[in-house]
Write a protein that holds these residues in place. Sequence first.
Motif, mmCIF file in Angstrom:
data_model
loop_
_atom_site.group_PDB
_atom_site.id
_atom_site.type_symbol
_atom_site.label_atom_id
_atom_site.label_comp_id
_atom_site.label_asym_id
_atom_site.label_seq_id
_atom_site.Cartn_x
_atom_site.Cartn_y
_atom_site.Cartn_z
ATOM 1 N N PRO A 127 0.795 -1.230 0.000
ATOM 2 C CA PRO A 127 0.000 0.000 0.000
ATOM 3 C C PRO A 127 0.826 1.279 0.000
ATOM 4 C CG PRO A 127 -0.025 -1.016 2.172
ATOM 5 C CD PRO A 127 0.672 -1.984 1.265
ATOM 6 N N LEU A 128 0.292 2.266 -0.702
ATOM 7 C CA LEU A 128 0.863 3.607 -0.710
ATOM 8 C C LEU A 128 0.120 4.520 0.260
ATOM 9 C CD1 LEU A 128 1.358 4.009 -4.572
ATOM 10 C CD2 LEU A 128 2.973 3.117 -2.862
ATOM 11 N N GLU A 129 -0.947 4.011 0.871
ATOM 12 C CA GLU A 129 -1.688 4.730 1.907
ATOM 13 C C GLU A 129 -1.517 3.983 3.221
ATOM 14 O OE1 GLU A 129 -5.880 6.163 1.382
ATOM 15 O OE2 GLU A 129 -6.291 4.661 2.928
ATOM 16 N N HIS A 130 -1.333 4.753 4.300
ATOM 17 C CA HIS A 130 -1.102 4.123 5.604
ATOM 18 C C HIS A 130 -1.701 4.974 6.713
ATOM 19 C CE1 HIS A 130 0.962 1.337 8.246
ATOM 20 N NE2 HIS A 130 1.290 2.377 8.994
ATOM 21 N N PRO A 131 -2.513 4.374 7.614
ATOM 22 C CA PRO A 131 -3.038 3.014 7.551
ATOM 23 C C PRO A 131 -4.027 2.873 6.391
ATOM 24 C CG PRO A 131 -4.121 4.215 9.299
ATOM 25 C CD PRO A 131 -3.037 5.120 8.775
ATOM 26 N N GLN A 132 -4.437 1.644 6.117
ATOM 27 C CA GLN A 132 -5.294 1.404 4.965
ATOM 28 C C GLN A 132 -6.769 1.558 5.334
ATOM 29 O OE1 GLN A 132 -2.666 -1.499 5.449
ATOM 30 N NE2 GLN A 132 -1.581 0.374 4.855
ATOM 31 N N ARG A 133 -7.435 2.470 4.653
ATOM 32 C CA ARG A 133 -8.879 2.637 4.786
ATOM 33 C C ARG A 133 -9.575 1.882 3.657
ATOM 34 N NH1 ARG A 133 -8.944 9.031 4.530
ATOM 35 N NH2 ARG A 133 -7.384 8.460 2.965
ATOM 36 N N GLU A 134 -10.836 1.574 3.873
ATOM 37 C CA GLU A 134 -11.588 0.807 2.880
ATOM 38 C C GLU A 134 -11.732 1.553 1.554
ATOM 39 O OE1 GLU A 134 -13.068 -0.583 6.950
ATOM 40 O OE2 GLU A 134 -12.531 1.330 6.010
ATOM 41 N N SER A 135 -11.593 2.862 1.581
ATOM 42 C CA SER A 135 -11.709 3.657 0.355
ATOM 43 C C SER A 135 -10.461 3.571 -0.521
ATOM 44 C CB SER A 135 -11.983 5.126 0.709
ATOM 45 O OG SER A 135 -10.942 5.638 1.529
ATOM 46 N N TYR A 136 -9.370 3.014 0.023
ATOM 47 C CA TYR A 136 -8.122 2.918 -0.736
ATOM 48 C C TYR A 136 -8.230 1.807 -1.781
ATOM 49 C CZ TYR A 136 -3.178 2.189 -1.769
ATOM 50 O OH TYR A 136 -1.980 2.036 -2.413
ATOM 51 N N TRP A 137 -7.812 2.091 -3.020
ATOM 52 C CA TRP A 137 -7.975 1.142 -4.126
ATOM 53 C C TRP A 137 -6.845 0.135 -4.245
ATOM 54 C CZ3 TRP A 137 -9.756 4.885 -8.619
ATOM 55 C CH2 TRP A 137 -11.028 5.382 -8.280
ATOM 56 N N GLY A 138 -5.721 0.384 -3.592
ATOM 57 C CA GLY A 138 -4.660 -0.608 -3.566
ATOM 58 C C GLY A 138 -3.558 -0.381 -4.582
ATOM 59 N N ALA A 272 10.818 -11.317 -0.061
ATOM 60 C CA ALA A 272 9.932 -11.890 -1.068
ATOM 61 C C ALA A 272 9.492 -10.803 -2.046
ATOM 62 C CB ALA A 272 8.718 -12.521 -0.399
ATOM 63 N N GLN A 273 9.271 -11.184 -3.304
ATOM 64 C CA GLN A 273 8.802 -10.223 -4.295
ATOM 65 C C GLN A 273 7.418 -9.708 -3.923
ATOM 66 O OE1 GLN A 273 8.877 -11.644 -8.357
ATOM 67 N NE2 GLN A 273 7.592 -9.960 -9.092
ATOM 68 N N ASP A 274 7.233 -8.406 -4.043
ATOM 69 C CA ASP A 274 5.957 -7.731 -3.793
ATOM 70 C C ASP A 274 5.503 -7.839 -2.336
ATOM 71 O OD1 ASP A 274 5.853 -7.100 -6.506
ATOM 72 O OD2 ASP A 274 4.724 -8.914 -7.000
ATOM 73 N N ASP A 275 6.441 -8.106 -1.426
ATOM 74 C CA ASP A 275 6.097 -8.202 -0.012
ATOM 75 C C ASP A 275 5.688 -6.819 0.496
ATOM 76 O OD1 ASP A 275 5.836 -9.467 2.482
ATOM 77 O OD2 ASP A 275 7.853 -8.862 3.088
ATOM 78 N N PRO A 276 4.479 -6.672 1.052
ATOM 79 C CA PRO A 276 4.051 -5.352 1.529
ATOM 80 C C PRO A 276 4.982 -4.813 2.612
ATOM 81 C CG PRO A 276 2.185 -6.861 1.406
ATOM 82 C CD PRO A 276 3.411 -7.684 1.197
ATOM 83 N N GLN A 277 5.317 -3.543 2.518
ATOM 84 C CA GLN A 277 6.226 -2.931 3.486
ATOM 85 C C GLN A 277 5.497 -2.398 4.716
ATOM 86 O OE1 GLN A 277 9.735 -3.121 3.134
ATOM 87 N NE2 GLN A 277 8.776 -4.613 1.765
#
Length: 316
Positions: A127-138, A272-277
Amino acid sequence: MTRFERALVTGGAGFVGSHLCEELIRSGTAVCCMDNGSTGTPANVQALRDSPLFEYVDHDVSEPFPDVGSVDVVFHLASPASPVDYQRLPVQTLLAGSHGTKNGLDLTVAQGARFLLASTSEVYGDPLEHPQRESYWGNVNPVGPRSVYDEAKRYAEALCAAYGRAGLCDIAIARIFNTYGPRMRDADGRMIPTFLGQALRGEPITVAGTGQQTRSICFVADTVAGLCALAESGERGPVNIGNPDEMTVLSVAERILDLTGSRSPIVHIPAAQDDPQQRCPDITRARTALGWAPRVGADEGLRRTVRWVTEHSAAA
């Protein structure tokens, strides 16, 4: 709030599914547990076999459903959920999210029931948004090694939303964050069972990358309570179900070492590849719409999990 007479739980013999079956029966709801054993195991629901409220159906959700009788709620949990499993079963994972979701929704339409999709924080990707809200598209790689799971759940959400907008049935979407607890398989491949197994065997604890990537772990009893609260509400969602107490992967490894008394060294392996930070839910919607928040802190939840793993390792 609505109480249900009879529920269909797909993936009901899995880790989270088996705890959900137990809670539903405890509340007086009859349960039809559907599972094909690809990642779940009948042993997880063995204690329920003698209950008159419990029925087990061995079936792959990607195939047309058999007659399961009358239900007024469908909980769709069926899917490989760990990287080890969904990379071993990539096509099956995509079919569980696509065909399986449609089969569950069509049953829901036919019976005038409520449908709850157990989606995942993986829909947010790295995610580029933190923390993640339900409105975030990913921020998801659609062709990466995690994509079979990420995109299966994103498609399942889109299908549920389409059925809901068309007025075909009553739907709800839960986005589950990093659930852990008793009945996780040692070979599951996810962080906590991997660290626990390594610590108890005296093997090196393998932390991917720097270990500074964050997770928010939620004890399974809290996750199940959130799923039930969402099902019983009139909310459509998506609703984040997770614990907003964020911690680094390295700190989780250190807590497990403390709780087990293990002298295993911590070693770092390639990331791991694409491991969320960063992974942390904003649970404002769950708090306000459902009156739900996690109750079990990380130390208590990990203690319970260590105790269960230790007892079952000794019994094996």
